[in-house]
Scaffold this motif. Sequence first.
Motif, PDB file in Angstrom:
ATOM      1  N   THR A   1      42.708 -47.102 -16.214  1.00  0.00           N
ATOM      2  CA  THR A   1      41.769 -47.425 -17.291  1.00  0.00           C
ATOM      3  C   THR A   1      41.750 -48.929 -17.528  1.00  0.00           C
ATOM      4  N   LEU A   2      42.921 -49.514 -17.565  1.00  0.00           N
ATOM      5  CA  LEU A   2      43.026 -50.958 -17.775  1.00  0.00           C
ATOM      6  C   LEU A   2      42.247 -51.710 -16.690  1.00  0.00           C
ATOM      7  N   LEU A   3      42.463 -51.336 -15.445  1.00  0.00           N
ATOM      8  CA  LEU A   3      41.794 -52.036 -14.346  1.00  0.00           C
ATOM      9  C   LEU A   3      40.294 -51.763 -14.313  1.00  0.00           C
ATOM     10  N   ASP A   4      39.889 -50.541 -14.609  1.00  0.00           N
ATOM     11  CA  ASP A   4      38.456 -50.192 -14.603  1.00  0.00           C
ATOM     12  C   ASP A   4      37.677 -50.935 -15.674  1.00  0.00           C
TER      13      ASP A   4
ATOM     14  N   VAL B   1      51.636 -58.089 -16.163  1.00  0.00           N
ATOM     15  CA  VAL B   1      52.762 -59.018 -16.241  1.00  0.00           C
ATOM     16  C   VAL B   1      52.707 -59.871 -17.503  1.00  0.00           C
ATOM     17  N   HIS B   2      51.537 -59.873 -18.168  1.00  0.00           N
ATOM     18  CA  HIS B   2      51.396 -60.637 -19.410  1.00  0.00           C
ATOM     19  C   HIS B   2      50.300 -59.977 -20.250  1.00  0.00           C
ATOM     20  N   VAL B   3      50.571 -59.833 -21.533  1.00  0.00           N
ATOM     21  CA  VAL B   3      49.555 -59.304 -22.453  1.00  0.00           C
ATOM     22  C   VAL B   3      49.645 -60.087 -23.752  1.00  0.00           C
ATOM     23  N   LYS B   4      48.474 -60.402 -24.299  1.00  0.00           N
ATOM     24  CA  LYS B   4      48.419 -61.144 -25.555  1.00  0.00           C
ATOM     25  C   LYS B   4      47.337 -60.515 -26.430  1.00  0.00           C
ATOM     26  N   PRO B   5      47.684 -60.136 -27.669  1.00  0.00           N
ATOM     27  CA  PRO B   5      46.663 -59.588 -28.565  1.00  0.00           C
ATOM     28  C   PRO B   5      45.684 -60.676 -28.991  1.00  0.00           C
ATOM     29  N   LEU B   6      44.420 -60.323 -29.041  1.00  0.00           N
ATOM     30  CA  LEU B   6      43.362 -61.228 -29.486  1.00  0.00           C
ATOM     31  C   LEU B   6      42.688 -60.638 -30.720  1.00  0.00           C
ATOM     32  N   SER B   7      41.782 -61.381 -31.291  1.00  0.00           N
ATOM     33  CA  SER B   7      41.042 -60.876 -32.444  1.00  0.00           C
ATOM     34  C   SER B   7      40.146 -59.713 -32.026  1.00  0.00           C
ATOM     35  N   ASP B   8      39.697 -58.963 -33.008  1.00  0.00           N
ATOM     36  CA  ASP B   8      38.738 -57.883 -32.801  1.00  0.00           C
ATOM     37  C   ASP B   8      39.251 -56.810 -31.848  1.00  0.00           C
ATOM     38  N   HIS B   9      40.538 -56.516 -31.912  1.00  0.00           N
ATOM     39  CA  HIS B   9      41.168 -55.449 -31.119  1.00  0.00           C
ATOM     40  C   HIS B   9      40.910 -55.587 -29.620  1.00  0.00           C
ATOM     41  N   ARG B  10      41.089 -56.799 -29.144  1.00  0.00           N
ATOM     42  CA  ARG B  10      40.989 -57.058 -27.712  1.00  0.00           C
ATOM     43  C   ARG B  10      42.343 -57.571 -27.214  1.00  0.00           C
ATOM     44  N   LEU B  11      42.574 -57.429 -25.922  1.00  0.00           N
ATOM     45  CA  LEU B  11      43.800 -57.906 -25.297  1.00  0.00           C
ATOM     46  C   LEU B  11      43.463 -58.819 -24.122  1.00  0.00           C
TER      47      LEU B  11
ATOM     48  N   LYS C   1      49.676 -58.192 -11.948  1.00  0.00           N
ATOM     49  CA  LYS C   1      50.555 -58.715 -10.899  1.00  0.00           C
ATOM     50  C   LYS C   1      49.785 -59.220  -9.680  1.00  0.00           C
ATOM     51  N   ASP C   2      48.634 -58.613  -9.380  1.00  0.00           N
ATOM     52  CA  ASP C   2      47.870 -59.027  -8.195  1.00  0.00           C
ATOM     53  C   ASP C   2      47.034 -60.281  -8.443  1.00  0.00           C
ATOM     54  N   GLY C   3      47.153 -60.878  -9.642  1.00  0.00           N
ATOM     55  CA  GLY C   3      46.457 -62.124  -9.940  1.00  0.00           C
ATOM     56  C   GLY C   3      45.224 -61.981 -10.822  1.00  0.00           C
ATOM     57  N   ARG C   4      44.764 -60.767 -11.032  1.00  0.00           N
ATOM     58  CA  ARG C   4      43.598 -60.590 -11.911  1.00  0.00           C
ATOM     59  C   ARG C   4      43.974 -60.904 -13.350  1.00  0.00           C
ATOM     60  N   LYS C   5      42.997 -61.460 -14.081  1.00  0.00           N
ATOM     61  CA  LYS C   5      43.163 -61.774 -15.502  1.00  0.00           C
ATOM     62  C   LYS C   5      41.889 -61.354 -16.200  1.00  0.00           C
TER      63      LYS C   5
ATOM     64  N   LEU D   1      38.766 -53.793 -17.436  1.00  0.00           N
ATOM     65  CA  LEU D   1      39.134 -55.191 -17.625  1.00  0.00           C
ATOM     66  C   LEU D   1      37.950 -56.092 -17.285  1.00  0.00           C
ATOM     67  N   VAL D   2      37.535 -56.899 -18.248  1.00  0.00           N
ATOM     68  CA  VAL D   2      36.447 -57.853 -18.033  1.00  0.00           C
ATOM     69  C   VAL D   2      37.078 -59.152 -17.552  1.00  0.00           C
ATOM     70  N   PRO D   3      36.716 -59.606 -16.344  1.00  0.00           N
ATOM     71  CA  PRO D   3      37.337 -60.824 -15.798  1.00  0.00           C
ATOM     72  C   PRO D   3      37.267 -61.990 -16.774  1.00  0.00           C
ATOM     73  N   PHE D   4      38.354 -62.724 -16.830  1.00  0.00           N
ATOM     74  CA  PHE D   4      38.481 -63.861 -17.718  1.00  0.00           C
ATOM     75  C   PHE D   4      37.908 -65.087 -17.039  1.00  0.00           C
ATOM     76  N   ALA D   5      36.925 -65.703 -17.647  1.00  0.00           N
ATOM     77  CA  ALA D   5      36.322 -66.915 -17.098  1.00  0.00           C
ATOM     78  C   ALA D   5      36.886 -68.126 -17.841  1.00  0.00           C
ATOM     79  N   VAL D   6      37.320 -69.110 -17.091  1.00  0.00           N
ATOM     80  CA  VAL D   6      37.917 -70.318 -17.677  1.00  0.00           C
ATOM     81  C   VAL D   6      36.829 -71.265 -18.105  1.00  0.00           C
TER      82      VAL D   6
END
Length: 80
Positions: free
Chosen positions: A70-73, A6-16, A21-25, A75-80
């Motif tokens: 692939t995206l879900l497998d 539902v949201h994607v943002k490009p980051l440095s070093d070719h990361r996203l 939708k299920d709440g994972r980030k 995806l490294v969880p985002f820690a705040v």
Amino acid sequence: MYWDAVHVKPLSDHRLYVEIKDGRKGIFDVKPYLNFGVFKELQDPHYFNRVGIVYGAVTWPHEQDIAPETLLDELVPFAV
């Protein structure tokens, strides 16, 4: 579907940064794919930054996309 991006943002070093939708980030590292086939074009930072979402999939204008499983497998969880 629950796995739609539902949201994607490009980051440095070719990361996203991706929100699902299920709440994972999390962070998805595209670097392992950059030397293969259609993904070589993503080496260009200006093109890489054109990432978007089409029908819940992370995509780029020339039809590169990351398969949802692939995206879900990888995806490294985002820690705040």
